[in-house]
Write an enzyme that holds these catalytic residues in place. Structure first.
Site, PDB file in Angstrom:
ATOM      1  N   ASP A  34      18.082  20.100   8.676  1.00  0.00           N
ATOM      2  CA  ASP A  34      18.281  18.967   7.779  1.00  0.00           C
ATOM      3  C   ASP A  34      19.783  18.787   7.579  1.00  0.00           C
ATOM      4  OD1 ASP A  34      16.196  17.820   5.216  1.00  0.00           O
ATOM      5  OD2 ASP A  34      18.324  17.320   5.266  1.00  0.00           O
ATOM      6  N   GLY A  39      17.700  14.359   2.006  1.00  0.00           N
ATOM      7  CA  GLY A  39      17.065  15.525   1.396  1.00  0.00           C
ATOM      8  C   GLY A  39      17.974  16.209   0.392  1.00  0.00           C
ATOM      9  N   SER A 123       5.502   5.441  10.858  1.00  0.00           N
ATOM     10  CA  SER A 123       5.410   4.623   9.651  1.00  0.00           C
ATOM     11  C   SER A 123       4.432   3.470   9.845  1.00  0.00           C
ATOM     12  CB  SER A 123       6.791   4.063   9.318  1.00  0.00           C
ATOM     13  OG  SER A 123       6.678   2.944   8.455  1.00  0.00           O
ATOM     14  N   TYR A 146      14.222  -0.806  10.432  1.00  0.00           N
ATOM     15  CA  TYR A 146      13.631   0.496  10.109  1.00  0.00           C
ATOM     16  C   TYR A 146      12.282   0.648  10.825  1.00  0.00           C
ATOM     17  CZ  TYR A 146      10.785   3.928   7.725  1.00  0.00           C
ATOM     18  OH  TYR A 146       9.926   4.970   7.470  1.00  0.00           O
ATOM     19  N   ARG A 266       8.724 -10.663  -2.401  1.00  0.00           N
ATOM     20  CA  ARG A 266       9.711 -10.577  -1.334  1.00  0.00           C
ATOM     21  C   ARG A 266       9.090 -11.022  -0.015  1.00  0.00           C
ATOM     22  NH1 ARG A 266      10.871  -4.589  -3.615  1.00  0.00           N
ATOM     23  NH2 ARG A 266       8.808  -4.276  -2.740  1.00  0.00           N
ATOM     24  N   GLU A 269       6.426  -9.119   2.720  1.00  0.00           N
ATOM     25  CA  GLU A 269       5.746  -8.012   2.044  1.00  0.00           C
ATOM     26  C   GLU A 269       4.243  -8.186   2.160  1.00  0.00           C
ATOM     27  OE1 GLU A 269       6.328  -5.471  -1.795  1.00  0.00           O
ATOM     28  OE2 GLU A 269       6.681  -7.568  -2.201  1.00  0.00           O
TER      29      GLU A 269
HETATM   30  N1  UDP Z   1       7.092  -2.926  -6.443  1.00  0.00           N
HETATM   31  C1  UDP Z   1       7.181  -3.514  -7.684  1.00  0.00           C
HETATM   32  N2  UDP Z   1       8.363  -3.420  -8.377  1.00  0.00           N
HETATM   33  C2  UDP Z   1       9.443  -2.766  -7.888  1.00  0.00           C
HETATM   34  C3  UDP Z   1       9.360  -2.149  -6.618  1.00  0.00           C
HETATM   35  C4  UDP Z   1       8.176  -2.249  -5.921  1.00  0.00           C
HETATM   36  O1  UDP Z   1       6.224  -4.124  -8.161  1.00  0.00           O
HETATM   37  O2  UDP Z   1      10.486  -2.744  -8.578  1.00  0.00           O
HETATM   38  C5  UDP Z   1       5.832  -3.021  -5.674  1.00  0.00           C
HETATM   39  C6  UDP Z   1       5.996  -3.719  -4.328  1.00  0.00           C
HETATM   40  O3  UDP Z   1       5.761  -5.107  -4.447  1.00  0.00           O
HETATM   41  C7  UDP Z   1       4.909  -3.067  -3.494  1.00  0.00           C
HETATM   42  C8  UDP Z   1       4.734  -1.683  -4.111  1.00  0.00           C
HETATM   43  O4  UDP Z   1       5.390  -1.732  -5.368  1.00  0.00           O
HETATM   44  O5  UDP Z   1       3.686  -3.750  -3.635  1.00  0.00           O
HETATM   45  C9  UDP Z   1       5.319  -0.583  -3.263  1.00  0.00           C
HETATM   46  O6  UDP Z   1       6.659  -0.879  -2.989  1.00  0.00           O
HETATM   47  P1  UDP Z   1       7.577   0.126  -2.178  1.00  0.00           P
HETATM   48  O7  UDP Z   1       8.891  -0.533  -1.984  1.00  0.00           O
HETATM   49  O8  UDP Z   1       7.516   1.461  -2.826  1.00  0.00           O
HETATM   50  O9  UDP Z   1       6.789   0.277  -0.787  1.00  0.00           O
HETATM   51  P2  UDP Z   1       6.413  -0.829   0.329  1.00  0.00           P
HETATM   52  O10 UDP Z   1       6.660  -2.204  -0.233  1.00  0.00           O
HETATM   53  O11 UDP Z   1       7.288  -0.498   1.469  1.00  0.00           O
HETATM   54  O12 UDP Z   1       4.977  -0.618   0.603  1.00  0.00           O
END
Ligand code: UDP
Length: 333
Positions: A34, A39, A123, A146, A266, A269
């Site tokens: 690491d 980490g 992922s 990513y 966003r 998403e």
């Molecule tokens: N989320 C939220 N508020 C925040 C950050 C994230 O409501 O301030 C929501 C986001 O819309 C998503 C979920 O939490 O549905 C998980 O977000 P994260 O960024 O952890 O993971 P990913 O979007 O990559 O699945």
């Protein structure tokens, strides 16, 4: 008889440190590789002074075949890498360097050491805006660097199996959560954001209307899936790992309790992520064990850990996600 050896790259990270716990408990001598960027040493403090844990603080981009950490290893768990959406859009070269080229170097070390299995951390972002529940043979559609870098890293892993006969498997992780989830740095990972807000008595910044759901999977369950993918005779497969039980963000808010403030949805998403886990349950006999409420309760019992995490509000989130909105909106619709 000396103990079997396992290498955990990214072993000081969130999932990697739980991987170390599982392996130590199973009687392995563990070598952590690491560079301590994502980490943190404190993630391994439970093993302090244990001679079965050794560490090598190096960047995977500098690894050479013959590296001593890999010598005599039975398994390699490759969890080192860099995450998060926004910085990957801003610094794509770094992401391809670490997550693809770094993976190639880990593969070469594993090959030189003649390991019995390498398990890669893939992922679920590789599936893009996916049909749900999502199976392993779903079309691939990375939406940001990513996701692309993690997918290409996985392609390299399967290529090393095809060309060099290196025994590999890949665990495709949906939303891992649990103790030691990263708290610092860039905006992202909903648990760190909400826990800090809870500690501060600030409103939770809910994205959209909070009905979007994520297939949150407890980190210990994830580590056990990696272990199962190492021990099996099966080679050359990707296995989805989720709880098969998507939780709306509003459900998380209900458990945490408190006021909310809404921030814009966003672009790019998914409304829901949902792993089809038929393959891993039938082929490896793995199943998620920790229910969502239990997992969140485990984290809340250590909530003071989030005292030093950044406190986000709608303004700072708007700034932090500017790049995201700029580059991702044009891929919509
Ligand atoms: N989320 C939220 N508020 C925040 C950050 C994230 O409501 O301030 C929501 C986001 O819309 C998503 C979920 O939490 O549905 C998980 O977000 P994260 O960024 O952890 O993971 P990913 O979007 O990559 O699945």
């Amino acid at each position: 008889m000396s103990k079997p050896v396992a290498v955990v790259t990214g072993g000081a990270g969130f999932i990697g440190s739980h991987m170390v716990d599982v392996l130590i408990e199973a009687g392995f001598a563990v070598r952590v590789v690491d560079n301590l960027t994502g980490g943190h040493l404190s993630n391994l403090k439970q093993h302090h002074g244990n001679p079965d844990l050794t560490t090598e603080w190096v960047d995977i981009r500098t690894l050479e075949p013959g590296n001593a950490a890999f010598e005599g290893a039975r398994y390699v768990f490759h969890l080192a890498g860099i995450g998060d959406i926004v910085p990957s859009i801003e610094k794509p070269i770094d992401y391809m360097d670490v997550n693809v080229q770094g993976t190639v170097r880990v593969l070469e070390c594993a090959r030189a050491a003649g390991v019995q299995k390498l398990v890669y951390a893939a992922s679920s972002s590789c599936y893009g805006l996916a049909d749900t529940p999502t199976r392993e043979d779903h079309r691939i559609d990375p939406m940001y660097p990513y996701a692309l870098s993690k997918y290409q890293g996985e392609q390299a892993v399967f290529h090393w199996n095809k060309v060099y006969g290196l025994p590999v498997n890949s665990i495709c992780i949906f939303n891992a959560y649990g103790p030691r989830v990263r708290t610092t740095g860039v905006y992202g990972a909903v648990f760190g954001v909400f826990f800090r807000q809870k500690l501060a008595g600030a409103p939770y910044t809910v994205v959209g209307d909070g009905t979007q759901a994520r297939d949150f999977i407890y980190v210990r369950d994830v580590a056990e899936a990696f272990f199962a993918a190492a021990k099996t005779e099966t080679v050359g497969e990707r296995f989805n790992v989720g709880a098969d039980n998507p939780q709306p963000i509003n459900r998380l808010i209900e458990i945490l309790g408190g006021d909310v403030v809404y921030v814009p949805k966003r672009p790019g998403e998914p409304d829901v992520t949902h792993a089809d886990i038929t393959k891993i349950t039938t082929m490896l006999g793995w199943a998620p064990k920790v229910p969502f409420e239990q997992g969140v309760a485990n984290m809340l019992s250590n909530i003071e850990r989030w005292n030093d995490a950044p406190l986000w509000d709608p303004n700072s989130i708007a700034k932090a996600t500017e790049t995201w909105f700029r580059y991702m909106s044009k891929n919509e619709g």
